[in-house]
Write a protein that holds these residues in place. Sequence first.
Motif, mmCIF file in Angstrom:
data_model
loop_
_atom_site.group_PDB
_atom_site.id
_atom_site.type_symbol
_atom_site.label_atom_id
_atom_site.label_comp_id
_atom_site.label_asym_id
_atom_site.label_seq_id
_atom_site.Cartn_x
_atom_site.Cartn_y
_atom_site.Cartn_z
ATOM 1 N N ARG A 22 0.848 -1.182 0.000
ATOM 2 C CA ARG A 22 0.000 0.000 0.000
ATOM 3 C C ARG A 22 0.885 1.233 0.000
ATOM 4 O O ARG A 22 1.867 1.303 0.726
ATOM 5 C CB ARG A 22 -0.896 0.003 1.250
ATOM 6 C CG ARG A 22 -2.056 -0.955 1.121
ATOM 7 C CD ARG A 22 -2.740 -1.149 2.445
ATOM 8 N NE ARG A 22 -1.859 -1.942 3.300
ATOM 9 C CZ ARG A 22 -1.799 -1.822 4.619
ATOM 10 N NH1 ARG A 22 -2.550 -0.958 5.233
ATOM 11 N NH2 ARG A 22 -1.000 -2.583 5.311
ATOM 12 N N VAL A 24 0.999 5.244 0.729
ATOM 13 C CA VAL A 24 0.282 6.343 1.366
ATOM 14 C C VAL A 24 1.188 7.557 1.362
ATOM 15 O O VAL A 24 2.389 7.448 1.518
ATOM 16 C CB VAL A 24 -0.167 5.991 2.809
ATOM 17 C CG1 VAL A 24 -1.205 4.894 2.789
ATOM 18 C CG2 VAL A 24 0.998 5.593 3.678
ATOM 19 N N TYR A 29 -0.984 8.454 8.411
ATOM 20 C CA TYR A 29 -1.705 7.267 7.966
ATOM 21 C C TYR A 29 -1.751 6.204 9.056
ATOM 22 O O TYR A 29 -2.772 5.576 9.279
ATOM 23 C CB TYR A 29 -1.057 6.682 6.713
ATOM 24 C CG TYR A 29 -1.522 5.267 6.437
ATOM 25 C CD1 TYR A 29 -2.755 5.028 5.832
ATOM 26 C CD2 TYR A 29 -0.761 4.175 6.837
ATOM 27 C CE1 TYR A 29 -3.210 3.742 5.622
ATOM 28 C CE2 TYR A 29 -1.212 2.888 6.636
ATOM 29 C CZ TYR A 29 -2.429 2.678 6.028
ATOM 30 O OH TYR A 29 -2.878 1.409 5.840
ATOM 31 N N GLN A 31 -1.881 6.387 12.174
ATOM 32 C CA GLN A 31 -2.883 6.651 13.194
ATOM 33 C C GLN A 31 -4.298 6.628 12.612
ATOM 34 O O GLN A 31 -5.194 6.015 13.180
ATOM 35 C CB GLN A 31 -2.614 7.999 13.867
ATOM 36 C CG GLN A 31 -1.394 7.968 14.778
ATOM 37 C CD GLN A 31 -1.134 9.325 15.391
ATOM 38 O OE1 GLN A 31 -0.165 9.976 15.062
ATOM 39 N NE2 GLN A 31 -1.996 9.751 16.280
ATOM 40 N N THR A 32 -4.517 7.298 11.485
ATOM 41 C CA THR A 32 -5.870 7.389 10.940
ATOM 42 C C THR A 32 -6.390 6.036 10.471
ATOM 43 O O THR A 32 -7.592 5.810 10.458
ATOM 44 C CB THR A 32 -5.939 8.400 9.772
ATOM 45 O OG1 THR A 32 -5.037 7.991 8.750
ATOM 46 C CG2 THR A 32 -5.589 9.795 10.240
ATOM 47 N N SER A 33 -5.511 5.124 10.108
ATOM 48 C CA SER A 33 -5.936 3.799 9.658
ATOM 49 C C SER A 33 -6.165 2.853 10.821
ATOM 50 O O SER A 33 -6.657 1.746 10.633
ATOM 51 C CB SER A 33 -4.875 3.194 8.735
ATOM 52 O OG SER A 33 -3.696 2.905 9.486
ATOM 53 N N GLY A 34 -5.785 3.276 12.017
ATOM 54 C CA GLY A 34 -5.897 2.397 13.177
ATOM 55 C C GLY A 34 -4.738 1.435 13.297
ATOM 56 O O GLY A 34 -4.728 0.564 14.169
ATOM 57 N N SER A 35 -3.715 1.587 12.460
ATOM 58 C CA SER A 35 -2.558 0.693 12.534
ATOM 59 C C SER A 35 -1.680 0.989 13.733
ATOM 60 O O SER A 35 -1.013 0.090 14.246
ATOM 61 C CB SER A 35 -1.714 0.825 11.259
ATOM 62 O OG SER A 35 -2.463 0.444 10.138
ATOM 63 N N VAL A 49 3.785 -1.266 3.728
ATOM 64 C CA VAL A 49 3.244 0.081 3.599
ATOM 65 C C VAL A 49 4.401 1.031 3.302
ATOM 66 O O VAL A 49 5.362 1.113 4.068
ATOM 67 C CB VAL A 49 2.509 0.525 4.885
ATOM 68 C CG1 VAL A 49 2.037 1.968 4.757
ATOM 69 C CG2 VAL A 49 1.327 -0.392 5.175
ATOM 70 N N GLU A 194 -1.964 0.071 -4.055
ATOM 71 C CA GLU A 194 -3.092 0.776 -3.468
ATOM 72 C C GLU A 194 -2.612 2.172 -3.083
ATOM 73 O O GLU A 194 -1.540 2.311 -2.506
ATOM 74 C CB GLU A 194 -3.572 0.064 -2.196
ATOM 75 C CG GLU A 194 -4.185 -1.295 -2.456
ATOM 76 C CD GLU A 194 -4.607 -1.953 -1.149
ATOM 77 O OE1 GLU A 194 -4.846 -1.244 -0.163
ATOM 78 O OE2 GLU A 194 -4.686 -3.185 -1.128
ATOM 79 N N GLU A 196 -3.732 5.713 -1.044
ATOM 80 C CA GLU A 196 -4.700 6.338 -0.164
ATOM 81 C C GLU A 196 -4.305 7.795 0.043
ATOM 82 O O GLU A 196 -3.188 8.082 0.402
ATOM 83 C CB GLU A 196 -4.751 5.607 1.181
ATOM 84 C CG GLU A 196 -5.153 4.152 0.990
ATOM 85 C CD GLU A 196 -5.228 3.402 2.304
ATOM 86 O OE1 GLU A 196 -5.483 4.045 3.325
ATOM 87 O OE2 GLU A 196 -5.028 2.193 2.277
#
Length: 197
Positions: A22, A24, A29, A31-35, A49, A194, A196
């Motif tokens: 992925r 980004v 990212y 934090q906002t993705s919940g990773s 990533v 991908e 984002e």
Amino acid sequence: GTQMKVSEGEFRPFGHPMLRFRFVNFLDYLQTSGSYDPDSGRLNLRGIVLIQDENGSMVELGKGKPITFTGKGVLIAYGGFKISSGIKKNPSAAPDDVCVLYSLNGLTIIDTSDEIEAFIISTNPKLTDRTEPGVVEIKKPLKLFGGLAVDRLEVNNWVAGEHSIKYNPVLPPNVDAIYQIIPSPQISFQRTLESEN
């Protein structure tokens, strides 16, 4: 064995075209993705990533609490990483869960004496006489359980003291295998990307 010629751009960990990752282009990212939750220190890894920031900013990990991770994954940052706390596998993690932090064209700064259970890579695949090599700057005595790969060791960037690097056999020991690692179920038979925003 085969000798790797980093100056010719041949050493590209996790750059195999069969791997899916992925892409980004913003640093929050994780934090906002919940990773990644810096308040609890939980890091959930899933695949590869690539974090690209147009300003080349560093990704800072461990500002809040020590990091505990689950999953198999590689975080790649063009601006490098600053690690400010220990990194440990969560007790609920699978035995083969693995964390790889790859500073691509950048610097890795380690500013903790707590144990780091990860593989740290700092290389510049476009290394020439005119470009900066990948290095690791150690601010406190290093306790690493994993592995370390750099263009130049540059121990003058390491604080004085006793440092410990112990290899973690969760990754295969031969060089070719680094291109064949299966970091997650996110593997495809064709190169996919991908993005984002």
